[in-house]
Design a protein around this motif. Structure first.
Motif, mmCIF file in Angstrom:
data_model
loop_
_atom_site.group_PDB
_atom_site.id
_atom_site.type_symbol
_atom_site.label_atom_id
_atom_site.label_comp_id
_atom_site.label_asym_id
_atom_site.label_seq_id
_atom_site.Cartn_x
_atom_site.Cartn_y
_atom_site.Cartn_z
ATOM 1 N N SER A 94 -4.321 -4.978 -6.158
ATOM 2 C CA SER A 94 -5.581 -4.854 -5.419
ATOM 3 C C SER A 94 -6.587 -5.878 -5.938
ATOM 4 N N THR A 124 -6.437 -6.207 -15.283
ATOM 5 C CA THR A 124 -6.790 -5.173 -14.317
ATOM 6 C C THR A 124 -5.828 -5.247 -13.139
ATOM 7 N N GLU A 139 -3.359 -2.665 -10.068
ATOM 8 C CA GLU A 139 -2.830 -1.382 -9.639
ATOM 9 C C GLU A 139 -1.585 -1.003 -10.423
ATOM 10 N N GLU A 188 -2.202 5.345 -14.017
ATOM 11 C CA GLU A 188 -3.525 4.762 -13.945
ATOM 12 C C GLU A 188 -4.353 5.218 -15.132
ATOM 13 N N ARG A 205 -7.544 3.831 -18.356
ATOM 14 C CA ARG A 205 -8.107 2.758 -19.143
ATOM 15 C C ARG A 205 -7.413 2.814 -20.494
ATOM 16 N N GLN A 237 -7.265 -2.135 -17.654
ATOM 17 C CA GLN A 237 -7.699 -1.164 -16.648
ATOM 18 C C GLN A 237 -6.637 -1.078 -15.562
ATOM 19 N N THR A 257 -5.701 0.636 -12.222
ATOM 20 C CA THR A 257 -6.340 1.416 -11.164
ATOM 21 C C THR A 257 -5.311 2.247 -10.434
ATOM 22 N N GLY A 258 -5.806 3.334 -9.894
ATOM 23 C CA GLY A 258 -4.936 4.155 -9.057
ATOM 24 C C GLY A 258 -4.702 3.431 -7.750
ATOM 25 N N THR A 259 -3.654 3.797 -7.105
ATOM 26 C CA THR A 259 -3.357 3.186 -5.821
ATOM 27 C C THR A 259 -3.269 4.294 -4.808
#
Lengths: 662, 465
Positions: free
Chosen positions: A22, A71, A73, A117, A119, A141, A143-145
């Motif tokens: 992302s 960073t 996904e 996901e 940190r 980091q 991230t959620g997807t």
């Protein structure tokens, strides 16, 4: 694949096709050094270790972390690099990583995949030869997807069918994008060429060694897994083997044949059939190359070899089939698809072809590009008389090319092809005993892809993999679902699941390039190697019924044909050696990357669940899990962490529950 | 079905019991003791099937040597014809159809075995349901076996000795089932041993052959890392779980693992006691290379240690396979090379049997899925039908030809489909003759060879006693 992360000049573009990121750090690389995260003036985290007295001169090392990305996904693969760490004495001896998600590892450069996901603070600890350490940290980091649509085990099962072996990051990605998108992504990837790499990237390798080194690298590391896996399946149906005397050399001959399966295996069946038919390696293997027209004077006949096997083995089989793959019966008896007269006529159709080197009789000149170019017709050697094949009239006076086109149309349009090829591809990828309904559904797609096209292999492969029986057979048909893993796929699975790295052959100056150098010569694998079957009937027949519970239940088990009482310990010794010793013999080098697994061994339940996922698609019974837990418990004192991980892997891959891909 | 299941379960219990007792060897020695293996070798018998996979062009293995017959042969076979002056003459004791015959020049050892009456030629055997004439074939009047020219189908049919059967048993498997109705009396690990992998010939009601390849057997090694806990126990626990798993493929694999665990130690230790044979088996020199010699050497070793496998006075059936006979091209060189290796291998095998003193108790015979077309294609031949076989051993009435030699000529009256010879002797007659010598009674013969009654001769007469 991981290695490419560091060297990419366009990381976002390329990564996007693999991981659907992302956000992509435009700089590509990020870095952190110790002073930036609260360490005091460069030496702040230095410690005395082990009670050694340090000389006044030794100063602490300074850790620095570089990462190609910080960073993204989940699943996020991060290539960490500790090589910029420094030591005033230049004596850094250890790099310890704690990725912050419970996994630890060692090594200067290392790739780690964050599955969940969150940190995470990654910590690098460098140690010098006096035991002084320096640390650095970097926040990753993840991230959620889109929420995972697919259960992990289901995703792993799908990948076991569609690739050379599931890997954790592939499982996680598939869970998020779904089966169909994954397949479409795979279809969109450019085919990885074997032919271009043999020779160019295997300098000095003798003949078939280079071919096998390239094959294994592509099987284990290639991105176009589905295409390559289908090509391998086809190579076990439309067989060419380098065991034939005239195909041993040059290796380009059989590599060129494999290239046909890679380039056309997901095309249209009619094209695939033509490319297979005109490939010179096939021409040599089944003696269509140089097949001369009959001579009534001497009684010389056309060679029937290709005519017979292209029908019997590659396209329609011996008896007429219903769309569901069962034989049509008339008065209780099967109906032959062709007669001996059909074979003799088709043999005459296939006359007049040879190497594209300017001479029908120059069949022994097999050098250079000519060995991979399709054969060409020499009409003066073609039997242009009239012929009748399976009821179709071939008028007199047709050229070799016209006759061939007519014959291939006839064969490719035979109603048997869908069920015949469909069933065998199902057997090669999914299950040995598909229901007639499953075969019929796949055959229907072969007959019509929904757009009125016949023989669309992409549609066929998709139909095979997305069929409810492929996805739910382990539940709906638990007692019969699955297929025995063949030796070669056990190896590819092991190496993919644990990201094996090849090596150089130190003793052979001719082959000093990095590869697995696994040449399939070990008896342990029944000499199973790509394009090395003993005969055109492959290592095993699609209807082989081993005596015992399978035969009693009326079931087939093709791969059992090469799995025998004496073969088994031999293969298991080879497999367990690969799992426990990072190699097999003087040649083969395949270093497993077990950082994640070693990081999990503190909680054996988690480790075994992880191994259950990547090796068994979650099919491990609770009883088997308990045996492994007990075993691990008893080994705690005796063996180190890595040995314990390796022993567990070895035990799993020699177990009956693993043996069957379910 | 019930009997079948009972006997199989009984069979499976044996090795388990032996393993639990701690020593398969012990239980086997007790069994050998009950039949007085060491002192009474007289009743031991073994059949060795040498399968020439691909379709042997046997019309170039045994060739007409009389002038006129050879001319007709040469006209049919064109560039593949073996020159008359190079043929190795054989003089059959009784067979006389007015034609003299010779063997291919690369088979001097076979010629000698023939003259020593240790080798016989069985003429023109093949798959038949009933006797068939050319006219019947061409008018679709007789019962023509299905899929005549397909390798896989004809190999399977040959090994089942049944052109139309679908019962799925090989005739060696059926022989073992009948000779050992009580599996507990059968040699270990099975009366049927294959040196060449799985094959349909040895599939019986109680399972298929045990595989002992030419390189021998090994036990699974568990000392992956020194000092670890008993990995072999965990391994055994896992395949024990597999045996009762709900998935049949898992069960099948587990049963195989169990058989392997139970027997590999026994076989390995037995083979360690095998003698070295004075006679060398072919394969060391480049021109003698081939797959057969080392396989027959393993058979000879297994016969040498048969007491340790409980076969001292028993019956064993061995399968070996020698491929590469599908000579669609480059036949002259390929075929000669294979016949050479076959001849030398037969010779070495006989000599090894003589060293062991069992040459009268072991009979080796060749089989091949079909012969080949008489007329060549460019430089090879295509799939045929009938073909000649060889039988070797001290119990063979050697030095003779059995059956009827076909006419090898262009447009032969004995051929259909452009040069494919119709068999005049059925594989069932050939196999039944061997089975009778092996000890199968007449009722058993009728059961195992269901079409035998369609033929006038139940026994071809090539076995003594």
């Amino acid at each position: 694949m991981n290695i490419t992360f560091r060297s990419l000049s366009l990381p976002c573009l390329l990564l996007a096709s693999v991981f659907v990121l992302s956000g992509c750090n435009s700089g590509g690389a990020v870095s952190a050094k110790s002073s930036s995260i609260g360490a005091k003036s460069g030496v702040g985290s230095a410690k005395r270790v082990g009670g050694k007295s340090l000389t006044a001169r030794n100063r602490t090392p300074v850790a620095r972390i570089k990462a190609d990305i910080s960073t993204g996904e989940a699943p996020l693969a991060v290539a960490f690099d500790g090589a910029d760490s420094t030591d005033p004495e230049q004596r850094i001896v250890g790099y310890q990583w704690d990725f912050g998600d419970g996994i630890k590892a060692t090594g200067r450069r290392i790739t780690h995949t964050y599955v969940d996901e969150g940190r995470f603070t990654a910590t690098l600890t460098v140690t010098d030869d006096q035991g002084l350490t320096g640390t650095a940290t970097l926040v990753i980091q993840v991230t959620g997807t889109a929420a995972a649509k697919i259960d992990s085990n289901d995703a792993a099962r799908f990948l076991a069918q569609a690739t050379f072996g599931p890997r954790l990051e592939d499982i996680e990605r598939l869970r998020r994008i779904g089966y169909e998108a994954w397949i479409d992504d795979q279809f969109a990837l450019p085919p990885t060429s074997h032919l271009q790499r043999v020779g160019a990237q295997t300098p000095g390798a003798e003949g078939q060694h280079g071919r096998l080194d390239v094959w294994w690298d592509i099987a284990v590391n290639g991105d176009d897994q589905l295409r390559q896996r289908v090509a391998f399946a086809l190579s076990e149906i439309m067989v060419v083997s380098d065991r034939a005397n005239r195909l041993e050399d040059p290796a380009d001959l059989v590599t060129g044949y494999y290239e046909v399966l890679v380039q056309h295996g997901l095309g249209h069946f009619r094209d695939l059939l033509e490319q297979v038919t005109l490939n010179p390696a096939m021409g040599i293997y089944l003696s269509m190359l140089g097949n001369d027209k009959p001579d009534p004077e001497t009684g010389r006949r056309a060679d029937e070899n290709y005519a017979r096997e292209v029908l019997q083995l590659f396209t329609i089989g011996l008896v007429e089939l219903n769309q569901d793959g069962t034989p049509k019966l008339v008065d209780g008896k099967p109906v032959p698809t062709y007669t001996q007269a059909d074979i003799e006529n088709l043999a005459r159709v296939f006359t007049g072809w040879s190497f594209d080197n300017g001479g029908f009789d120059k069949q022994w000149v097999k050098k250079g590009a000519v060995v991979t170019r399709p054969m060409v017709p020499y009409d003066e050697h073609h039997d242009s008389g009239e012929k009748v094949v399976m009821g179709t009239h071939f008028p007199a006076g047709q050229s070799a090319r016209e006759d061939l086109a007519m014959a291939l149309d006839l064969i490719a349009n035979h109603p048997n092809v869908g069920p015949f090829i469909g069933r065998q591809l199902i057997q090669r990828l999914v299950t040995s005993n598909p229901s007639p309904e499953y075969v019929a559904r796949v055959a229907a797609v072969f007959n019509d892809n929904g757009a009125g096209e016949r023989g669309d292999m992409k549609a066929v492969v998709k139909a095979i993999l997305l069929d409810p029986e492929a996805r739910q057979g382990h539940i709906d048909r638990a007692d019969t679902f699955g297929k025995l893993r063949e030796p070669l796929l056990r190896v590819s699975h092991l190496w993919r699941a644990f990201h094996a790295q090849g090596g150089r052959m130190p003793d052979d100056p001719a082959e000093r390039y990095t590869a697995f150098h696994f040449h399939g010569y070990s008896d342990g694998f029944r000499q199973q190697a790509p394009l090395r079957a003993p005969t055109v009937f492959n290592w095993f027949l699609p209807d082989y019924r081993p005596a015992g519970v399978l035969k009693d239940a009326g079931l087939v088990g093709p791969e059992f044909q090469i799995d025998t009482e004496s073969q088994l310990p031999r293969m298991y010794e080879a497999l367990t050696t690969l799992a426990t010793k990072d190699g097999l013999d003087d040649e083969t080098v395949a270093k497993l990357s077990l950082d994640r697994e070693i990081g999990l061994i503190a909680t054996p339940e988690k480790l075994i669940d992880h191994l259950n996922l990547v090796l068994m698609s979650g099919a491990m019974s609770t009883e088997m899990r308990q045996v492994l837990l007990d075993y691990e418990q008893r080994n705690r004192e005796a063996l180190n962490e890595e040995q314990r991980v390796r022993n567990l892997i070895a035990l799993i891959i020699t177990s009956p529950e693993y043996a069957v891909q379910r | 079905m019930t009997d079948h299941k009972m006997s199989r379960r009984h069979f499976l219990r044996l090795p388990l019991a032996a393993a639990i007792g701690g020593s398969p060897v012990l239980s086997m020695m007790m069994r050998a003791g009950t039949v007085q293996a060491a002192d009474a070798p007289g009743d031991y018998k073994a059949l060795v099937c040498i399968f020439l996979a691909g379709g042997n062009d046997s019309f170039n293995m045994v060739v007409p040597r009389s002038s006129a017959a050879h001319s007709a042969y040469a006209l049919a076979r064109q560039q593949l014809a073996v020159p008359r002056d190079r043929l190795l003459a054989i003089a059959p004791t009784t067979y006389d159809d007015g034609v003299a015959y010779g063997l291919h020049p690369s088979m001097p050892e076979a010629q000698q075995l023939f003259s020593q009456k240790r080798l016989a030629v069985i003429a023109n055997t093949g798959m038949l349901v009933e006797p068939l004439t050319k006219a019947e074939y061409e008018q679709d009047a007789g019962r023509v076996p299905p899929q005549l020219f397909s390798h896989s189908d004809q190999q399977r049919s040959w090994m089942r000795a049944n052109a139309v059967g679908s019962q799925g048993l090989g005739w060696a498997g059926a022989l073992a089932d009948r000779i050992y109705p009580d599996a507990a009396q059968a040699p270990l690990p099975s009366p049927n041993i294959t040196v060449a992998g799985a094959n349909p010939w040895q599939v019986g009601l109680r399972g298929s052959a045990y595989d002992i390849p030419a390189w021998g057997v090994q036990e699974l090694e568990f000392e992956w890392h020194e000092g670890g806990y008993k990995t072999d126990q965990a391994y055994r626990d896992l395949f024990a779980l597999g045996l009762k798993h709900g998935n049949r493929l898992v069960q099948q694999d587990a049963a195989l693992q169990q058989r392997s665990m139970d027997y590999s130690k026994l076989i390995k230790e037995a083979l360690d006691t095998a003698p070295e044979f004075a006679t060398p088996f072919p394969g060391k020199k480049r021109e003698e290379r081939g797959a057969l010699g080392k396989q027959l050497r393993m058979v000879a070793k297994l016969i040498a240690v048969r007491d340790r496998l409980g076969a001292g006075t028993g019956r064993q059936l061995f399968f070996v396979r020698f491929g590469g006979w599908d000579t669609h091209d480059n036949q002259v060189d390929k075929h000669a090379q294979r016949l050479l290796h076959l001849s030398k291998s037969l010779d070495a095998f006989y000599a090894a049997l003589a060293e062991l003193g069992v040459e009268n108790q072991v009979t080796a015979f060749t089989a091949s899925e079909f012969g080949r077309s008489l007329t060549p294609n460019n430089n090879g031949t295509d799939h045929g039908w009938g073909g000649h076989s060889l039988v070797m051993g001290g119990a063979v009435r050697g030095g003779d030809i059995y059956g009827i030699m076909p006419r090898i000529e262009r447009n032969s009256p004995d051929a259909v489909e452009d040069g494919r010879i119709i068999p005049t002797t059925s594989v069932e007659q050939y196999a039944a003759t061997l089975a009778r010598w092996f000890g199968l009674d007449e009722a058993g013969i009728d059961a195992v060879f269901p079409n035998l009654g369609n033929f006038s001769r139940r026994d071809l007469g090539f076995m003594a006693g």
